[in-house]
Scaffold this motif. Structure first.
Motif, PDB file in Angstrom:
ATOM      1  N   PRO A 161      -0.540   7.403   2.275  1.00 16.98           N
ATOM      2  CA  PRO A 161       0.514   7.048   1.413  1.00 16.98           C
ATOM      3  C   PRO A 161       0.117   6.252   0.145  1.00 16.98           C
ATOM      4  O   PRO A 161       0.464   6.173  -0.775  1.00 16.98           O
ATOM      5  N   PHE A 162      -1.298   5.689   0.276  1.00 21.95           N
ATOM      6  CA  PHE A 162      -1.714   4.799  -0.899  1.00 21.95           C
ATOM      7  C   PHE A 162      -2.802   5.808  -1.721  1.00 21.95           C
ATOM      8  O   PHE A 162      -3.235   4.840  -2.520  1.00 21.95           O
ATOM      9  N   THR A 163      -2.901   6.698  -1.604  1.00 23.14           N
ATOM     10  CA  THR A 163      -3.803   7.582  -2.436  1.00 23.14           C
ATOM     11  C   THR A 163      -3.028   8.977  -2.859  1.00 23.14           C
ATOM     12  O   THR A 163      -2.499   9.425  -2.022  1.00 23.14           O
ATOM     13  N   GLU A 164      -3.262   9.199  -4.015  1.00 21.59           N
ATOM     14  CA  GLU A 164      -2.726  10.711  -4.314  1.00 21.59           C
ATOM     15  C   GLU A 164      -3.541  11.123  -5.850  1.00 21.59           C
ATOM     16  O   GLU A 164      -3.511  10.314  -6.701  1.00 21.59           O
ATOM     17  N   PRO A 165      -4.408  12.209  -5.473  1.00 19.75           N
ATOM     18  CA  PRO A 165      -4.391  13.300  -4.413  1.00 19.75           C
ATOM     19  C   PRO A 165      -5.253  12.677  -3.077  1.00 19.75           C
ATOM     20  O   PRO A 165      -5.932  11.497  -3.681  1.00 19.75           O
ATOM     21  N   SER A 166      -5.141  12.749  -2.288  1.00 21.85           N
ATOM     22  CA  SER A 166      -5.962  12.385  -0.989  1.00 21.85           C
ATOM     23  C   SER A 166      -6.869  13.636  -0.434  1.00 21.85           C
ATOM     24  O   SER A 166      -6.633  14.481  -0.318  1.00 21.85           O
TER      25      SER A 166
ATOM     26  N   LEU B 238       0.844  -1.213   0.060  1.00 20.74           N
ATOM     27  CA  LEU B 238       0.148   0.139  -0.029  1.00 20.74           C
ATOM     28  C   LEU B 238       0.960   1.309  -0.037  1.00 20.74           C
ATOM     29  O   LEU B 238       0.444   2.351   0.368  1.00 20.74           O
ATOM     30  N   ASN B 239       2.240   1.081  -0.430  1.00 19.87           N
ATOM     31  CA  ASN B 239       3.059   2.177  -0.612  1.00 19.87           C
ATOM     32  C   ASN B 239       3.296   2.822   0.826  1.00 19.87           C
ATOM     33  O   ASN B 239       3.665   4.238   0.891  1.00 19.87           O
ATOM     34  N   ILE B 240       3.315   2.296   1.872  1.00 23.81           N
ATOM     35  CA  ILE B 240       3.360   2.691   3.188  1.00 23.81           C
ATOM     36  C   ILE B 240       5.058   2.341   3.330  1.00 23.81           C
ATOM     37  O   ILE B 240       5.275   1.080   3.557  1.00 23.81           O
ATOM     38  N   PRO B 241       5.991   3.331   3.431  1.00 23.67           N
ATOM     39  CA  PRO B 241       7.387   3.146   3.372  1.00 23.67           C
ATOM     40  C   PRO B 241       7.964   2.616   4.921  1.00 23.67           C
ATOM     41  O   PRO B 241       7.208   2.624   5.933  1.00 23.67           O
ATOM     42  N   LEU B 242       9.014   1.993   4.849  1.00 21.28           N
ATOM     43  CA  LEU B 242       9.411   1.314   6.188  1.00 21.28           C
ATOM     44  C   LEU B 242       9.594   2.547   7.237  1.00 21.28           C
ATOM     45  O   LEU B 242       9.521   2.033   8.516  1.00 21.28           O
ATOM     46  N   GLU B 243       9.853   3.620   6.974  1.00 18.31           N
ATOM     47  CA  GLU B 243      10.214   4.777   8.031  1.00 18.31           C
ATOM     48  C   GLU B 243       8.749   5.227   8.625  1.00 18.31           C
ATOM     49  O   GLU B 243       8.695   6.251   9.421  1.00 18.31           O
ATOM     50  N   HIS B 244       7.610   4.824   8.140  1.00 21.90           N
ATOM     51  CA  HIS B 244       6.454   5.197   8.483  1.00 21.90           C
ATOM     52  C   HIS B 244       6.054   5.082   9.951  1.00 21.90           C
ATOM     53  O   HIS B 244       6.317   3.820  10.451  1.00 21.90           O
ATOM     54  N   PRO B 245       5.758   5.854  10.858  1.00 18.90           N
ATOM     55  CA  PRO B 245       5.310   5.538  12.234  1.00 18.90           C
ATOM     56  C   PRO B 245       4.344   4.348  12.368  1.00 18.90           C
ATOM     57  O   PRO B 245       4.635   3.431  13.508  1.00 18.90           O
ATOM     58  N   SER B 246       3.556   4.332  11.427  1.00 16.39           N
ATOM     59  CA  SER B 246       2.647   3.007  11.686  1.00 16.39           C
ATOM     60  C   SER B 246       3.238   1.713  11.794  1.00 16.39           C
ATOM     61  O   SER B 246       2.645   0.854  12.159  1.00 16.39           O
ATOM     62  N   ARG B 247       4.319   1.532  11.105  1.00 18.10           N
ATOM     63  CA  ARG B 247       4.935   0.188  10.995  1.00 18.10           C
ATOM     64  C   ARG B 247       5.782  -0.111  12.380  1.00 18.10           C
ATOM     65  O   ARG B 247       6.409  -0.939  12.447  1.00 18.10           O
ATOM     66  N   GLU B 248       5.662   0.769  13.339  1.00 17.03           N
ATOM     67  CA  GLU B 248       6.489   0.612  14.495  1.00 17.03           C
ATOM     68  C   GLU B 248       5.808  -0.274  15.387  1.00 17.03           C
ATOM     69  O   GLU B 248       4.410  -0.354  15.298  1.00 17.03           O
TER      70      GLU B 248
END
Length: 337
Positions: free
Chosen positions: A249-254, A140-150
């Motif tokens: 992260p998964f939509t553009e524009p949002s 879903l295009n959420i990068p490794l450094e995104h807070p939600s992955r902590e």
């Protein structure tokens, strides 16, 4: 499975049914929300245009045949005043009144939301609550450094570090687009989990409905039209809607989507914080990187996606100010619905 074989199977099974309980189990097996007929219906959007009409007709014939058989069998079952042992009993004797239950308010709202989108061509798909890190984030295009992955923002499984309790229903978007080719119009209800502190507006477990559409030439205006239809149907026809720019992260524009306050009609009150607007969901055009992850040509296809909290919709619709009351199992509250 061949529908003609199913019809033969149905006719054979119903002959051996001798009680109302067995007849109800039979009905749920074939006509229930997750029954065999529903499974056939969910296959229709995946077929080619040439196959849909023929297959749809067969499904409709199957439904009609089952309904006729149920009606006929019901007459014979109701005419036999016997218990399971075959012993006659007097149906005129007074019995013990049983309290009749009903669906939980969250289930009612969830079903209502799905029904609205089903009526305009969306298919309902469900997915697993235990998900891979790839489907929940990377795809879903959420990068490794995104807070939600902590680890403090997501419930990871102790013995399976790449597996987790899904934090949204969007992973089903990845699963569906990998499995099926466009055009797609899908609605995804389900339970999600986030390690949030429980308060009046947050819970570690709640429910979401994800929706997305993918085809050639899908535009932001299509998204606006679909969501406006939804909002006017589930709330009321005279509400207004607005889109505020946002980032996902998964939509553009949002965008975040608001409706005019259903309590004060947009004038401003304590429910809407004197703003006249209530946030109901997030939405946007599917990011090209998401299409790349699922193997869809983003130059050929476009699409939109949206997601909403079922509790949020229920709280706005019924004027409830504390999410915790949905899970307290207080009969006094539940009886109101």
């Amino acid at each position: 499975m061949d529908i003609d074989i199913i019809i033969t199977q149905v006719e054979s099974e119903i002959k051996d049914i001798g009680s109302s309980q067995e007849l109800e189990q039979f009905r749920l097996k074939y006509l229930g929300r997750k029954g065999i007929l529903a499974q056939f219906t969910s296959l229709i959007p995946t077929l080619s245009l040439e196959e849909r009409a023929s297959f749809g007709q067969k499904v409709n014939n199957l439904k009609n045949r089952i309904s006729i058989l149920l009606e006929e069998k019901q007459k014979t079952v109701d005419s036999k005043p016997t218990d399971k042992t075959g012993v006659y009993f007097d149906i005129g004797m007074p019995g013990i009144a049983q309290s009749i239950g009903h669906l939980h308010p969250l289930t009612q709202i969830n079903d209502e939301i799905c029904a609205i989108f089903n009526r305009i061509g969306f298919s309902t798909i469900e997915g697993p609550e235990i998900e891979s890190e790839y489907n929940n984030f990377t795809g879903l295009n959420i990068p490794l450094e995104h807070p939600s992955r902590e680890a403090f923002d997501t419930f990871y499984l102790k013995d399976y570090p790449k597996m987790l309790l899904r934090s949204h229903t969007s992973p089903v978007q990845v699963r569906a687009m990998k499995k099926h080719k466009p055009p797609l119009a899908v609605i995804v209800p389900g339970t999600v989990y986030r390690p949030d502190a429980v308060d009046a507006s947050h819970s570690f477990m709640f429910h979401q409905v994800e929706g997305f559409m993918v085809d050639k030439g899908i535009k932001f205006s299509d998204l606006k039209g679909v969501l406006e239809l939804f909002a006017r149907t589930i709330f009321q026809n005279d509400i207004k809607m607005r889109f505020r720019p946002h980032f996902f992260p998964f939509t553009e524009p949002s965008a975040e989507v608001d409706i005019s306050c259903i309590i004060c009609k947009g004038k401003g009150c304590s429910v809407c914080g004197r703003k006249g607007w209530l946030e109901i969901l997030g939405a946007g055009m599917i990011h090209p990187n998401v299409f790349k992850h699922v193997g869809i040509d983003h130059k050929k296809y476009t699409g939109f996606a949206f997601g909403m909290g079922v509790e949020r919709i229920a709280m706005l619709k019924y004027g409830i100010n504390d999410i915790r009351i949905f899970f307290d199992n207080d009969v006094r509250f539940l009886k109101q619905f």
